[in-house]
Design a protein around this motif. Sequence first.
Motif, PDB file in Angstrom:
ATOM      1  N   SER A  28      32.027  25.301   8.404  1.00 51.04           N
ATOM      2  CA  SER A  28      32.144  23.852   8.549  1.00 51.04           C
ATOM      3  C   SER A  28      32.731  23.422   9.880  1.00 51.04           C
ATOM      4  O   SER A  28      33.740  23.956  10.328  1.00 51.04           O
ATOM      5  N   GLY A  29      32.075  22.436  10.491  1.00 53.64           N
ATOM      6  CA  GLY A  29      32.647  21.732  11.626  1.00 53.64           C
ATOM      7  C   GLY A  29      33.436  20.528  11.134  1.00 53.64           C
ATOM      8  O   GLY A  29      34.499  20.206  11.645  1.00 53.64           O
ATOM      9  N   LYS A  30      32.887  19.876  10.097  1.00 54.77           N
ATOM     10  CA  LYS A  30      33.541  18.687   9.545  1.00 54.77           C
ATOM     11  C   LYS A  30      34.962  19.004   9.056  1.00 54.77           C
ATOM     12  O   LYS A  30      35.840  18.163   9.115  1.00 54.77           O
ATOM     13  N   MET A  31      35.156  20.227   8.557  1.00 58.36           N
ATOM     14  CA  MET A  31      36.470  20.613   8.023  1.00 58.36           C
ATOM     15  C   MET A  31      37.198  21.569   8.984  1.00 58.36           C
ATOM     16  O   MET A  31      38.016  22.381   8.570  1.00 58.36           O
ATOM     17  N   ARG A  32      36.834  21.506  10.259  1.00 62.49           N
ATOM     18  CA  ARG A  32      37.514  22.222  11.338  1.00 62.49           C
ATOM     19  C   ARG A  32      37.585  23.738  11.131  1.00 62.49           C
ATOM     20  O   ARG A  32      38.619  24.353  11.353  1.00 62.49           O
ATOM     21  N   ALA A  33      36.471  24.340  10.700  1.00 63.87           N
ATOM     22  CA  ALA A  33      36.435  25.798  10.555  1.00 63.87           C
ATOM     23  C   ALA A  33      35.547  26.421  11.639  1.00 63.87           C
ATOM     24  O   ALA A  33      35.076  27.540  11.511  1.00 63.87           O
ATOM     25  N   GLY A  34      35.286  25.675  12.706  1.00 65.84           N
ATOM     26  CA  GLY A  34      34.565  26.227  13.848  1.00 65.84           C
ATOM     27  C   GLY A  34      33.078  26.379  13.637  1.00 65.84           C
ATOM     28  O   GLY A  34      32.440  27.187  14.306  1.00 65.84           O
ATOM     29  N   ALA A 116      34.821  26.594   4.602  1.00 70.15           N
ATOM     30  CA  ALA A 116      36.084  26.219   5.246  1.00 70.15           C
ATOM     31  C   ALA A 116      37.251  26.520   4.316  1.00 70.15           C
ATOM     32  O   ALA A 116      37.940  25.614   3.850  1.00 70.15           O
TER      33      ALA A 116
END
Length: 169
Positions: A28-34, A116
Motif C-alpha cells: 500500500s501507498g495509501k497506508m504508507r507501506a511503500g 500494510a
Amino acid sequence: MSPHDSPSLSVSSESFHDGQTLPPAQRSGKMRAGGKDESPQLSWSGAPGGTMAYAVTMFDPDAPGRGGFWHWAVLDLPAGVTSLPAGAGAEGGGQLPAGALQLKNDGGFHGYLGAAPPPGHGPHRYVVTVYALDVEHLGLDAGFSPAKLEPKLAPHVLGRGTITGIFER
C-alpha cells in the motif's frame, strides 16, 4: 457438500508466487507501506462445469483486531474471464470486465488496497481466493461489506483456489 470440500481451482500470479513476499506494487501507498496499491495479476483454471461467474477476494487473517482485514473483493466476473491484469482492481474498477462489481475494502474505498501490516507486527498472510460460482450475479450491491460475504458466497461455490503472499514491516 461444504464450500471447503469444493473442487480446487488452480490460481497463479505473474506478480508473486504462492508463499512468497508481496512485491512493492502490491503493497500500500495509501497506508504508507511503500507500495502502489496495484492489484496482482491473476490467472485461474480448472473451474467445474456449470460455472457461471467468479468472485475474487484478498484477505489478511493476521490483521490486528477482530475478523482480519479485507483488502479486495470483486464479484460477478463473467464465466469467460479466467485472468485479471495487474492493476485491474484500481479504485473505480475501470479495468475490470463489464458487469464486475468491486466492494468497499476495509480501508474505505471500492478497489484494491495493498498490504500494510503494522510495523513490528510480524509477517501477515494476504490470501487471494478465486471462487467459481453457479450464478451469474450474486445480487449484491457495491455497499455490501466483504466481511459478510462468506455466507452469501457459500451456497453458490462450485470450486475455489487460493494463492497467498506474505509481507511484514
